[in-house]
Design an enzyme around this catalytic site. Structure first.
Site, short mmCIF file in Angstrom:
data_model
loop_
_atom_site.label_atom_id
_atom_site.label_comp_id
_atom_site.label_asym_id
_atom_site.label_seq_id
_atom_site.Cartn_x
_atom_site.Cartn_y
_atom_site.Cartn_z
N THR A 59 0.83 -1.16 -0.01
CA THR A 59 0.01 0.06 0.30
C THR A 59 0.79 1.27 -0.02
OG1 THR A 59 -1.79 -1.17 1.12
CG2 THR A 59 -1.92 1.32 1.33
N CYS A 60 1.92 1.30 0.78
CA CYS A 60 2.90 2.49 0.76
C CYS A 60 3.38 2.53 -0.44
CB CYS A 60 4.01 2.33 1.78
SG CYS A 60 3.22 2.00 3.49
N ALA A 61 3.93 1.46 -1.24
CA ALA A 61 4.57 1.65 -2.55
C ALA A 61 3.45 2.13 -3.67
CB ALA A 61 4.91 0.37 -3.03
#
Length: 166
Positions: A59-61
């Site tokens: 999700t961060c990526a």
């Protein structure tokens, strides 16, 4: 103390996320060149802080890629991706992904950022990392938008964050 969830399990978050119309708290973070930066480093620019646990999570990526894409259309605006990742790892990720419209900043030297900005995961296995949040500042560092994402695996509301910049 605030709470968010990770796959439905509660996670404690220390501090209070800056609210709309407040002056942003001061911050010192470390860039990929191992230099400390502050809000004054970006004087005269609007700022989108995409605060994440780690670029090494899906999700961060995704949010880093999405803000990189959206940032190319934002005048006088810098997108700052803030995490506890070491500057080397963040630089490697952005280089491998071809992301050049975001700037990654690390809390590794300045862990106080997490609590001052209300994103300090604590009392759980994620302690030491940032909760997922987006804070948008005007050129004078007043908060235009803030969102603490309630479920760690969810992406932020990009439309709401960027709507305040149009």
């Amino acid at each position: 103390m605030q709470q968010i969830t990770r796959a439905g399990e509660p996670l404690d978050v220390a501090g209070t996320l800056p609210a709309k119309d407040q002056a942003a708290p001061e911050m010192t973070l470390t860039n990929t060149e191992l230099q400390d930066v502050t809000l004054a480093t970006y004087a005269g620019k609007r700022k989108v802080l995409n605060i994440i646990p780690s670029v090494d999570t899906p999700t961060c990526a995704m949010s880093t890629r999405r803000f990189n894409e959206l940032a190319s259309n934002l005048a006088d605006t810098v997108v700052l991706v803030v995490s506890a990742d070491l500057p080397f790892a963040a630089k490697r990720f952005c280089g491998a992904e071809g992301l050049d419209n975001v700037e990654t900043l690390s809390t590794f030297r300045h862990p106080e950022f997490r609590e001052v900005w209300g994103v300090a995961l604590c009392n759980n296995s994620m302690e030491g990392l940032c909760a997922r949040a987006v804070v948008v500042l005007d050129a004078d560092n007043r908060v235009l938008h803030s969102e603490l994402v309630s479920e760690l695996k969810n992406e932020p509301d990009y439309d709401a964050a960027l709507a305040v910049l149009s």
